[in-house]
Design an enzyme around this catalytic site. Sequence first.
Site, PDB file in Angstrom:
ATOM      1  N   SER A 174       0.839  -1.198   0.000  1.00 36.94           N
ATOM      2  CA  SER A 174       0.000   0.000   0.000  1.00 36.94           C
ATOM      3  C   SER A 174       0.874   1.247   0.000  1.00 36.94           C
ATOM      4  O   SER A 174       1.988   1.240   0.549  1.00 36.94           O
ATOM      5  CB  SER A 174      -0.853  -0.031   1.265  1.00 36.94           C
ATOM      6  N   TYR A 228      -2.067  -1.241  10.883  1.00 38.47           N
ATOM      7  CA  TYR A 228      -2.291  -1.799   9.539  1.00 38.47           C
ATOM      8  C   TYR A 228      -1.110  -1.442   8.634  1.00 38.47           C
ATOM      9  O   TYR A 228      -0.511  -2.309   7.991  1.00 38.47           O
ATOM     10  CB  TYR A 228      -3.596  -1.258   8.930  1.00 38.47           C
ATOM     11  N   LYS A 284       1.997  -3.827   6.830  1.00 38.53           N
ATOM     12  CA  LYS A 284       2.368  -3.881   5.401  1.00 38.53           C
ATOM     13  C   LYS A 284       3.870  -3.658   5.231  1.00 38.53           C
ATOM     14  O   LYS A 284       4.530  -4.340   4.463  1.00 38.53           O
ATOM     15  CB  LYS A 284       1.586  -2.829   4.602  1.00 38.53           C
TER      16      LYS A 284
HETATM   17  P1  NAD Z   1     -10.859  -7.496   1.156  1.00 38.57           P
HETATM   18  O1  NAD Z   1     -11.076  -7.508   2.634  1.00 38.57           O
HETATM   19  O2  NAD Z   1     -12.032  -7.323   0.266  1.00 38.57           O
HETATM   20  O3  NAD Z   1     -10.110  -8.848   0.738  1.00 38.57           O
HETATM   21  C1  NAD Z   1      -9.214  -9.528   1.591  1.00 38.57           C
HETATM   22  C2  NAD Z   1      -9.614 -10.992   1.589  1.00 38.57           C
HETATM   23  O4  NAD Z   1      -8.733 -11.725   2.438  1.00 38.57           O
HETATM   24  C3  NAD Z   1     -11.038 -11.204   2.133  1.00 38.57           C
HETATM   25  O5  NAD Z   1     -11.752 -12.014   1.210  1.00 38.57           O
HETATM   26  C4  NAD Z   1     -10.827 -11.933   3.458  1.00 38.57           C
HETATM   27  O6  NAD Z   1     -11.876 -12.827   3.738  1.00 38.57           O
HETATM   28  C5  NAD Z   1      -9.496 -12.652   3.205  1.00 38.57           C
HETATM   29  N1  NAD Z   1      -8.693 -12.937   4.407  1.00 38.57           N
HETATM   30  C6  NAD Z   1      -8.367 -12.075   5.404  1.00 38.57           C
HETATM   31  N2  NAD Z   1      -7.589 -12.706   6.315  1.00 38.57           N
HETATM   32  C7  NAD Z   1      -7.398 -13.982   5.842  1.00 38.57           C
HETATM   33  C8  NAD Z   1      -6.669 -15.104   6.317  1.00 38.57           C
HETATM   34  N3  NAD Z   1      -5.996 -15.032   7.463  1.00 38.57           N
HETATM   35  N4  NAD Z   1      -6.706 -16.233   5.598  1.00 38.57           N
HETATM   36  C9  NAD Z   1      -7.405 -16.306   4.443  1.00 38.57           C
HETATM   37  N5  NAD Z   1      -8.115 -15.280   3.940  1.00 38.57           N
HETATM   38  C10 NAD Z   1      -8.098 -14.125   4.633  1.00 38.57           C
HETATM   39  O7  NAD Z   1      -9.743  -6.409   0.854  1.00 38.57           O
HETATM   40  P2  NAD Z   1      -9.234  -5.817  -0.531  1.00 38.57           P
HETATM   41  O8  NAD Z   1      -9.642  -4.397  -0.593  1.00 38.57           O
HETATM   42  O9  NAD Z   1      -9.577  -6.725  -1.645  1.00 38.57           O
HETATM   43  O10 NAD Z   1      -7.674  -5.827  -0.273  1.00 38.57           O
HETATM   44  C11 NAD Z   1      -6.830  -6.892  -0.702  1.00 38.57           C
HETATM   45  C12 NAD Z   1      -5.419  -6.638  -0.219  1.00 38.57           C
HETATM   46  O11 NAD Z   1      -4.971  -5.380  -0.715  1.00 38.57           O
HETATM   47  C13 NAD Z   1      -5.292  -6.557   1.302  1.00 38.57           C
HETATM   48  O12 NAD Z   1      -4.076  -7.176   1.675  1.00 38.57           O
HETATM   49  C14 NAD Z   1      -5.234  -5.069   1.575  1.00 38.57           C
HETATM   50  O13 NAD Z   1      -4.526  -4.777   2.740  1.00 38.57           O
HETATM   51  C15 NAD Z   1      -4.491  -4.574   0.345  1.00 38.57           C
HETATM   52  N6  NAD Z   1      -4.774  -3.153   0.044  1.00 38.57           N
HETATM   53  C16 NAD Z   1      -6.071  -2.749  -0.104  1.00 38.57           C
HETATM   54  C17 NAD Z   1      -6.349  -1.405  -0.344  1.00 38.57           C
HETATM   55  C18 NAD Z   1      -7.775  -0.916  -0.464  1.00 38.57           C
HETATM   56  O14 NAD Z   1      -8.007   0.282  -0.339  1.00 38.57           O
HETATM   57  N7  NAD Z   1      -8.763  -1.776  -0.717  1.00 38.57           N
HETATM   58  C19 NAD Z   1      -5.291  -0.487  -0.470  1.00 38.57           C
HETATM   59  C20 NAD Z   1      -3.985  -0.935  -0.345  1.00 38.57           C
HETATM   60  C21 NAD Z   1      -3.738  -2.282  -0.090  1.00 38.57           C
END
Ligand code: NAD
Length: 343
Positions: free
Chosen positions: A126, A151, A155
């Site tokens: 991120s 958080y 990362k």
């Molecule tokens: P999201 O919550 O929709 O997807 C994350 C998925 O991981 C979910 O389906 C959840 O059920 C699963 N999960 C969580 N912990 C788990 C575990 N221990 N074992 C198995 N599954 C697990 O989030 P997203 O927005 O799709 O984000 C995906 C990734 O991108 C994340 O790592 C997030 O930190 C990163 N990210 C997201 C954003 C944003 O704004 N959406 C920005 C920067 C980085």
Amino acid sequence: MTERILVTGGAGYIGSHTILTLLNAGYEVVVLDNLCNSSQESLLRVEQICGKSAWFIQGDIRDRELLDDLFSTQQIDSVLHFAGLKAVGESVKQPLDYYDNNVSGSLTLCQAMACAEVFRLVFSSSATVYGEPTHMPISEDFPTGVPTNPYGRSKLMVEELLKDLAHSDPRWSIALLRYFNPIGAHPSGLMGEDPNGLPNNLLPYVSQVAIGKLPQLAVFGADYPTPDGTGIRDYIHVVDLAEGHLKALQAISHKNGVNTWNLGTGTGYSVLEMIRAFEKASEKPVPFKIVDRRLGDIAECWADPSKAELELGWKTERGLQEMMSDTWRWQLLNPQGYATKRY
Ligand code: NAD
Ligand code: UDP
């Protein structure tokens, strides 16, 4: 031979859109997700759109036995690692859950990968790892800063862990993808972001105000040193982001070590500009009031995406109005998110 990709967290917002891109590009996909923040319905929607399906395993990345079993029974070539917790505010209240899921989970995944001799990994990082840079736009050679919450720190810790790992063994090929602000939805209106409870992020909140589920938006601060006083971010369409993953995956198949790429558009928009653009797309008013700044927010943040363009041949193609109308279509067709009955 067809490559098989393990997608952790694949039922989630960004993971599900990326799976669609991977299936359309001819990859086989295995999903590992514990569904703590998602629904398997997202994967059924993927299938509805492209006519192909991913193999789904409900389970946790911290479960080493399950991972060993998965790697020994499936011929995995690469891993796209999305699984993790992502709510900044919750991470302040429950830091142990965040370090456990995001850091220990990534560690366990890497241990299982090394054991199975799978050395290609794309990690969801991120822009938060840059902390509060002194100038814009942010390029990958900026020093990582001091993230303001558990958080963000989780990362950064995983990034450091992955750098040490690649340094220790040249067989690893790792992409650190630093996302800016993913928004939008698939243009079909069948897939999008489905936050649990009250949304933390701007766009899902705005969209729920426009549809009348929430009364008004709180704008966190209008006294920033920006042209209209509200915070500026680099919003990127989730389908562009998904395509960035495909390009990164292809690039690391012939590049060892760690490679870091910003995935952003290079353009920043203020909160007020976002509200106006959403009102235009939805033709609905978005009432808001200005409140105090949110703790830990920075004034502005946008990417220099030129490294990804040069090295991956990737740049964003979808503009602000497209992000807004795709979000609105998803919201209109799925007022209850994935709990909405399929049509
Ligand atoms: P999201 O919550 O929709 O997807 C994350 C998925 O991981 C979910 O389906 C959840 O059920 C699963 N999960 C969580 N912990 C788990 C575990 N221990 N074992 C198995 N599954 C697990 O989030 P997203 O927005 O799709 O984000 C995906 C990734 O991108 C994340 O790592 C997030 O930190 C990163 N990210 C997201 C954003 C944003 O704004 N959406 C920005 C920067 C980085
Ligand atoms: N924001 C806001 N009201 C909200 C949510 C967010 O004013 O209800 C602002 C926030 O202060 C920031 C921008 O919108 O300037 C994007 O916030 P978001 O939480 O979506 O992403 P962040 O950049 O903080 O990860």
